[in-house]
Design a protein around this motif. Structure first.
Motif, PDB file in Angstrom:
ATOM      1  N   GLY A 180       0.817  -1.213   0.000  1.00  0.00           N
ATOM      2  CA  GLY A 180       0.000   0.000   0.000  1.00  0.00           C
ATOM      3  C   GLY A 180       0.847   1.257   0.000  1.00  0.00           C
ATOM      4  N   ASN A 181       0.396   2.274  -0.715  1.00  0.00           N
ATOM      5  CA  ASN A 181       0.998   3.610  -0.697  1.00  0.00           C
ATOM      6  C   ASN A 181       2.476   3.659  -1.063  1.00  0.00           C
ATOM      7  N   GLY A 190      -4.664   0.244   0.393  1.00  0.00           N
ATOM      8  CA  GLY A 190      -3.606  -0.148   1.329  1.00  0.00           C
ATOM      9  C   GLY A 190      -2.890  -1.411   0.878  1.00  0.00           C
ATOM     10  N   ASP A 194      -8.484  -7.051  -2.608  1.00  0.00           N
ATOM     11  CA  ASP A 194      -7.978  -6.240  -1.499  1.00  0.00           C
ATOM     12  C   ASP A 194      -8.967  -6.251  -0.358  1.00  0.00           C
ATOM     13  N   GLY A 247      -9.529  -3.419   1.292  1.00  0.00           N
ATOM     14  CA  GLY A 247      -9.595  -1.967   1.464  1.00  0.00           C
ATOM     15  C   GLY A 247     -10.992  -1.495   1.827  1.00  0.00           C
TER      16      GLY A 247
END
Lengths: 109, 141
Positions: free
Chosen positions: B13-14, B59, B78, B80
């Motif tokens: 994530g990110n 994420g 995911d 998320g």
């Protein structure tokens, strides 16, 4: 027109060298998903985005090269990734429109 | 190939420096297997958009790819936040990405539309608070 002709014909500087490739067209724009969706294989891509994601998009979309305009900077991670993936990167101080126009004229478009 | 090939990837994530590794790996694997360049390009683009979405919105997540003689199937899952309004999310130009993500050149609201555009089959299932599963298939030959 090949990528190797760009310095002599358009005055672009080589930032990341690589294999000479034919240029089939031009895509100009900075939003990555627009480039992903609309740039064609073999396009020279004119942008100001000099980050690693630009390199990823150029590689996956099979662009002939990236031309960073307005003197935009290629960050070091992006430069390294471009070299690893064989993505050619050029630089120019010209704005995106003028740089694109210079290539279009050189290509006889 | 007589048997199907399975590939699995985990997308953090990110992390926008690493997002793209799965699609780059899949692209080179499919090239090596001798799949047609035009299909490989479509698959790589669709998966990259999916990877970026996982990194930006969920994420991180998982990607499972199955390659056989007739098609390449990509399933992205995911855990998320989920997508409350899928038709809205599928509209070109609609985005919920942050300013930071936009400053990287993402968040144009073209991710899901591009995934649909570049694949032959596209399905999205999402439950708010649970997560999202996207299935994409590209026919070969």
């Amino acid at each position: 027109m090949n990528t190797g002709d760009l310095p002599a014909r358009c005055g672009f500087r080589v930032l990341v060298p690589g294999e000479d490739r034919p240029i089939r067209g031009i895509f100009t724009g900075d939003l990555l998903s627009w480039a992903m969706g609309r740039a064609k294989e073999g396009d020279a891509w004119f942008t100001v985005m000099g980050n690693v994601n630009t390199v990823a998009v150029a590689s996956l979309a099979d662009c002939a090269c990236i031309v960073l305009c307005h003197g935009a900077v290629l960050d070091s991670v992006a430069g390294q990734r471009a070299a690893e993936n064989g993505v050619l990167v050029f630089a120019t101080h010209l704005p995106e429109f003028e740089a694109s126009l210079a290539l279009a004229k050189a290509m006889g478009l | 190939m007589s048997e199907s090939i399975q590939l699995e990837y985990t997308v953090p994530g990110n992390d926008f420096t690493r997002a793209g590794e799965a699609s780059a790996d899949l692209k080179s694997t499919l090239k090596r297997l001798g799949l047609p360049a035009a299909e490989v390009r479509r698959i790589a683009i669709a998966l990259y958009e999916g990877e970026i979405n996982l990194a930006i919105h969920a994420g991180g997540g998982q990607i499972r790819v199955t390659v056989d003689d007739h098609q390449v199937e990509m399933i992205l899952t995911d855990q998320g936040p989920g997508i409350p309004d899928i038709p809205k999310a599928m509209e070109e130009g609609y985005s919920t990405a942050s300013a930071q993500v936009r400053s990287l050149g993402f968040g144009a609201g073209m991710g899901l539309p591009n995934m649909k555009r570049y694949t032959d089959e596209f399905d999205i299932q999402s439950t708010v608070g649970v997560g999202t599963t996207i299935t994409m298939r590209v026919k070969i030959g």
